[in-house]
Design an enzyme around this catalytic site. Structure first.
Site, PDB file in Angstrom:
ATOM      1  N   GLU A   1     -36.078 -40.444  16.683  1.00  0.00           N
ATOM      2  CA  GLU A   1     -37.115 -39.704  15.937  1.00  0.00           C
ATOM      3  C   GLU A   1     -36.643 -40.077  14.676  1.00  0.00           C
ATOM      4  O   GLU A   1     -35.700 -40.344  14.226  1.00  0.00           O
ATOM      5  CB  GLU A   1     -37.232 -38.311  16.087  1.00  0.00           C
ATOM      6  CG  GLU A   1     -38.318 -37.319  15.366  1.00  0.00           C
ATOM      7  CD  GLU A   1     -39.708 -37.671  15.428  1.00  0.00           C
ATOM      8  OE1 GLU A   1     -39.801 -38.934  14.775  1.00  0.00           O
ATOM      9  OE2 GLU A   1     -40.627 -37.085  15.628  1.00  0.00           O
ATOM     10  N   ASP A   2     -37.831 -40.141  13.545  1.00  0.00           N
ATOM     11  CA  ASP A   2     -37.487 -40.602  11.984  1.00  0.00           C
ATOM     12  C   ASP A   2     -36.547 -39.288  11.563  1.00  0.00           C
ATOM     13  O   ASP A   2     -35.569 -39.503  10.752  1.00  0.00           O
ATOM     14  CB  ASP A   2     -38.672 -41.069  11.501  1.00  0.00           C
ATOM     15  CG  ASP A   2     -39.926 -39.916  11.558  1.00  0.00           C
ATOM     16  OD1 ASP A   2     -39.552 -38.870  12.153  1.00  0.00           O
ATOM     17  OD2 ASP A   2     -40.710 -40.456  10.963  1.00  0.00           O
TER      18      ASP A   2
ATOM     19  N   ASP B   1     -38.055 -31.798  10.637  1.00  0.00           N
ATOM     20  CA  ASP B   1     -38.327 -30.961   9.501  1.00  0.00           C
ATOM     21  C   ASP B   1     -38.535 -29.360   9.908  1.00  0.00           C
ATOM     22  O   ASP B   1     -37.498 -28.771  10.076  1.00  0.00           O
ATOM     23  CB  ASP B   1     -39.689 -31.408   8.892  1.00  0.00           C
ATOM     24  CG  ASP B   1     -40.003 -30.959   7.433  1.00  0.00           C
ATOM     25  OD1 ASP B   1     -39.215 -30.145   6.739  1.00  0.00           O
ATOM     26  OD2 ASP B   1     -41.241 -30.883   7.108  1.00  0.00           O
TER      27      ASP B   1
ATOM     28  N   PHE C   1     -39.699 -34.585  -0.012  1.00  0.00           N
ATOM     29  CA  PHE C   1     -40.827 -35.557   0.742  1.00  0.00           C
ATOM     30  C   PHE C   1     -40.087 -36.835   0.514  1.00  0.00           C
ATOM     31  O   PHE C   1     -40.428 -37.326  -0.527  1.00  0.00           O
ATOM     32  CB  PHE C   1     -42.190 -35.337   0.558  1.00  0.00           C
ATOM     33  CG  PHE C   1     -43.029 -35.833   1.483  1.00  0.00           C
ATOM     34  CD1 PHE C   1     -43.184 -35.366   2.551  1.00  0.00           C
ATOM     35  CD2 PHE C   1     -43.476 -37.288   0.980  1.00  0.00           C
ATOM     36  CE1 PHE C   1     -43.993 -35.997   3.406  1.00  0.00           C
ATOM     37  CE2 PHE C   1     -44.299 -37.905   2.082  1.00  0.00           C
ATOM     38  CZ  PHE C   1     -44.607 -37.198   3.274  1.00  0.00           C
TER      39      PHE C   1
ATOM     40  N   ARG D   1     -43.892 -47.278   4.421  1.00  0.00           N
ATOM     41  CA  ARG D   1     -43.119 -47.557   5.454  1.00  0.00           C
ATOM     42  C   ARG D   1     -42.193 -48.813   5.375  1.00  0.00           C
ATOM     43  O   ARG D   1     -41.164 -48.961   5.714  1.00  0.00           O
ATOM     44  CB  ARG D   1     -44.011 -47.673   6.584  1.00  0.00           C
ATOM     45  CG  ARG D   1     -44.623 -46.475   7.163  1.00  0.00           C
ATOM     46  CD  ARG D   1     -45.320 -46.729   8.637  1.00  0.00           C
ATOM     47  NE  ARG D   1     -46.445 -45.959   9.046  1.00  0.00           N
ATOM     48  CZ  ARG D   1     -46.198 -44.660   9.509  1.00  0.00           C
ATOM     49  NH1 ARG D   1     -45.189 -44.261   9.501  1.00  0.00           N
ATOM     50  NH2 ARG D   1     -47.067 -43.920   9.620  1.00  0.00           N
TER      51      ARG D   1
END
Ligand code: 5GP
Length: 179
Positions: free
Chosen positions: A98-99, A102, A151, A164
């Protein structure tokens, strides 16, 4: 594109170094096991490509696409599978790639969903962890970096499908998403 970045949080070199450390640990932990690395599209694409090349044991790769923020910067908590895995995972050792974690709602959903398919084991590797905003109790088994509640974009992470392809992780200028 770079003019939209307030500050670089993690450089290309820092990411490379950490990804190779994670690859070495995972290679040790899964030696002799039937490992499947499951990339969560689209954000984990770049991490997956680099991490799997830093893993020195045989593995299979598979992909799952799920819905994310859309054009906003806050998760809705509602997760939708857009593309499911190609192969069955029963009796295999599954590593979710997973990136970022949060609120944790996305991972919680994935762990419940994949866990119900009877894998031999199910673990999570994430590049980034933002523990400040966690809404459910979930923590990755392997984590690249703990980051503040900002963010971020780049190295696979987007805002409105852009950024990206930045090779680093940067904090997006708030005026970009507050427009
Ligand atoms: P969670 O369900 O843990 O709140 O959110 C996980 C997903 O939200 C991540 O897979 C990622 O797609 C997105 N996300 C969370 N924080 C950020 C961030 O700082 N930047 C970007 N671009 N996406 C994020």
């Amino acid at each position: 594109m770079q003019e939209d970045i307030a500050r670089i949080l993690l450089t290309e070199a820092e990411i490379k170094q950490r990804v190779s450390e994670l690859g070495a640990r995972i290679s040790q932990d899964y030696a002799g096991k039937d490992l499947v690395a499951v990339c969560i599209l689209k954000g984990a694409l770049h991490f997956m490509a680099d991490l799997t090349r830093a893993i020195e044991i045989p593995l299979a790769i598979d992909f799952m696409a799920i819905s994310s923020y859309g054009a906003g910067t806050k998760t809705s908590g509602e997760v939708r599978i857009i593309q499911d895995l190609d192969a069955a995972i029963a009796e295999r050792h599954i590593l979710i790639v997973e990136d970022i974690v949060d609120t944790g709602l996305t991972l919680k959903y994935l762990v419940d969903n994949l866990g119900s398919r009877r894998p031999a084991s199910l673990k999570i590797v994430t590049l980034l962890d933002k523990p400040a905003r966690r809404a459910v109790t979930i923590s990755p088994d392997y984590n690249g970096f703990e980051i503040p509640d900002e963010f971020v974009v780049g190295y696979g992470l987007d805002y409105d499908e852009k950024y990206r392809n930045l090779p680093f992780i940067g904090i997006l200028k708030p005026e970009i998403y507050q427009k």
